[in-house]
Design a protein around this motif. Structure first.
Motif, PDB file in Angstrom:
ATOM      1  N   ASP A  58      -0.148 -58.814  -5.949  1.00 44.26           N
ATOM      2  CA  ASP A  58      -0.095 -58.302  -7.315  1.00 44.26           C
ATOM      3  C   ASP A  58      -0.210 -56.790  -7.358  1.00 44.26           C
ATOM      4  OD1 ASP A  58       0.003 -58.942 -10.129  1.00 44.26           O
ATOM      5  OD2 ASP A  58      -2.032 -58.174 -10.265  1.00 44.26           O
ATOM      6  N   THR A 101      -4.573 -61.217  -5.337  1.00 39.72           N
ATOM      7  CA  THR A 101      -4.938 -59.803  -5.242  1.00 39.72           C
ATOM      8  C   THR A 101      -5.595 -59.325  -6.522  1.00 39.72           C
ATOM      9  OG1 THR A 101      -3.119 -59.319  -3.739  1.00 39.72           O
ATOM     10  CG2 THR A 101      -3.918 -57.482  -5.075  1.00 39.72           C
ATOM     11  N   ALA A 223      -5.965 -55.975   3.576  1.00 42.51           N
ATOM     12  CA  ALA A 223      -4.696 -55.727   4.285  1.00 42.51           C
ATOM     13  C   ALA A 223      -4.554 -54.259   4.645  1.00 42.51           C
ATOM     14  CB  ALA A 223      -3.518 -56.197   3.435  1.00 42.51           C
ATOM     15  N   SER A 226      -4.674 -48.416   7.369  1.00 45.14           N
ATOM     16  CA  SER A 226      -5.216 -47.099   7.723  1.00 45.14           C
ATOM     17  C   SER A 226      -6.581 -47.263   8.382  1.00 45.14           C
ATOM     18  CB  SER A 226      -5.381 -46.275   6.447  1.00 45.14           C
ATOM     19  OG  SER A 226      -6.269 -46.956   5.567  1.00 45.14           O
TER      20      SER A 226
END
Ligand code: FMN
Length: 451
Positions: A58, A101, A223, A226
């Protein structure tokens, strides 16, 4: 906890599939984006194939610029709110996990904790929250900000956000609700734990008005690619999605993130890694390639440029599709999706692709396999057996056909190889993933409330 040693499978259920032209190539004559019967069908199809998780990605809000492109590649422009959708799906399914999400940049921890605790109760222990920090300024503007805060600040907020949510889920201990009609005591106040939190981003003094979720804590997904994203995953997540398109990169990610988990004093096996995986099935490799080519040809230049430009954080609209993208129009580093940005820059610098080739090749980091059930299962076996992941987030370019073909052809092949379960052995999402139910922090120790 039920552990079967098999790979995990999740389905990313974006209406007509992940491909921006998926909606143009569907057999359906009507728009299914807001059709609960359609989503119930998708979830039931994945459940019949014994998937661990049905997942709704989302972004909070529609785009209001580049409408010439977004009106043609409309992903996330017309979609149901995830926790509302998943609550309805909880009644149309019995075993499959239900994940969605929600952004730490735009929710308050209290709302979020309440929504996912409710979903966990409604689904009898199948809820999962995908923690994202969001990466688009259009959402920031809808919430009254000129633009998103910098990446590091978003992740600092996310870390504090998750801590608060987890503390709120532990408001009631498991046996706090007595419902003792004889004594008149509904719950035991000694087992009810308000929090009094004051941090850099949030001030929360209160308690959640809902019993401890059936899973103790709903599953937390992350998810982040970085450094900050990996740290957050290593510290707080149960499940992490990665997006690498080679075995070597996926393996490096897996080893890196598991080493980080250990540094937080956790058992590395308590964080499961699902690799983003985009299969296109065919009776032959040629047929699968042909299906994919048909889709690619439906991507208009406007949509292709927008898709690549969005992740490169650059305006490509005026460029010739048959020339390479000039490097001097690309920012030095990403503020949005680090991994996607790096992959595109690599393709431009090292593969010297034209803009058109770039949008045709670029899979947003997911491993794409076009072929027969054997071809697809071979790659999945290599990645799983080689410990590059614990399973796969299946991202079908087209739905519903993608899950139908995967369930009918690839799942049986994985089962034949002993890589995938024949049936569920537990009832909660934590069971499917082989994750223990966390004890309440108050049951473990006599800790004071979080402050
Ligand atoms: C399978 C998968 C699903 C994702 N779902 C969402 C989503 O629903 N919403 C979102 O804003 N980002 C989503 N992302 C993007 C990530 O949350 C994250 O923003 C991205 O990987 C960049 O991470 P970084 O900010 O740590 O660089 C997803 C990524 C993957 C691989």
């Amino acid at each position: 906890m039920v552990k079967d040693g098999k790979m995990s499978l999740a389905l990313l259920a974006l209406v007509n599939g992940h491909h921006s032209a998926g909606w143009r190539n569907t057999a359906s004559d009507t728009d299914t984006a807001t059709d609960i019967d359609y989503f119930t069908y998708l979830a039931q199809r994945a459940e019949r194939a014994k998937f661990d998780l049905f997942f709704i990605a989302d972004t909070p809000g529609a785009r209001i610029d580049h409408l010439d492109a977004y009106s043609r590649g409309p992903n996330y422009m017309n979609c149901l709110e995830p926790t509302t959708l998943l609550s309805a799906l909880a009644r149309g399914t019995e075993r499959i996990g239900l994940g969605g999400t929600a952004s730490t940049s735009f929710y308050e921890p209290f709302n979020l904790a309440r929504l996912f605790a409710s979903l966990d109760h409604i689904s009898h222990g199948r809820a999962a929250w995908n923690v994202v920090t969001s990466s688009n300024d259009h959402a920031a503007r809808a919430f009254g900000h000129a633009k998103l805060p910098p990446h590091a600040e978003r992740y600092a907020r996310a870390k504090e956000f998750v801590e608060i949510v987890r503390a709120l889920w532990d408001t009631y201990e498991d046996d706090a609700i007595r419902f003792d009609k004889a004594t008149g005591e509904y719950f035991d106040p000694a087992k009810f734990h308000p929090i009094d939190h004051e941090g850099a981003f949030f001030k929360v003094r209160g308690a959640l008005n809902i019993a401890r979720p059936p899973q103790g804590q709903p599953v937390i997904i992350q998810a982040g690619a970085s450094n900050a994203g990996r740290e957050l995953a290593a510290e707080t997540a149960d499940l992490v999605f990665n997006s690498d398109d080679t075995f070597e990169e996926a393996k490096a990610y897996y080893d890196d993130v598991r080493a980080r988990v250990a540094r937080f004093g956790r058992d590395p096996s308590t964080l499961k890694v699902l690799a983003g995986f985009a299969p296109v099935w065919g009776e032959s490799k040629w047929e699968a390639e042909d299906k994919h080519r048909t889709l690619q040809e439906l991507v208009t230049p406007m949509v292709g440029k927008q898709r690549v430009g969005q992740d490169l954080e650059a305006d490509l609209s005026g460029l010739d599709p048959d020339q390479p993208v000039p490097l001097d129009i690309i920012p030095a580093s990403a503020n949005q999706h680090t991994r996607y940005f790096e992959q595109l820059v690599h393709m431009i610098k090292h593969e010297r692709l034209t803009l058109r080739q770039l949008w045709q090749r670029y899979e947003r980091g997911n491993k794409r396999v076009l072929g027969t059930a054997k071809d697809i299962a071979d790659v999945m076996e290599e990645w799983f057996a080689g410990k590059a992941c614990d399973g796969f987030m299946v991202i079908c370019p087209q739905l519903p056909v993608g899950i139908e073909e995967f369930a009918d052809h690839v799942v049986p092949e994985l089962q034949r190889r002993g890589l995938y379960r024949e049936d569920y052995s537990g009832t909660t999402l934590r069971d499917h993933l082989g994750l223990a139910r966390p004890q309440s922090r108050y049951a473990r120790t006599a800790e004071p409330a979080m402050g």
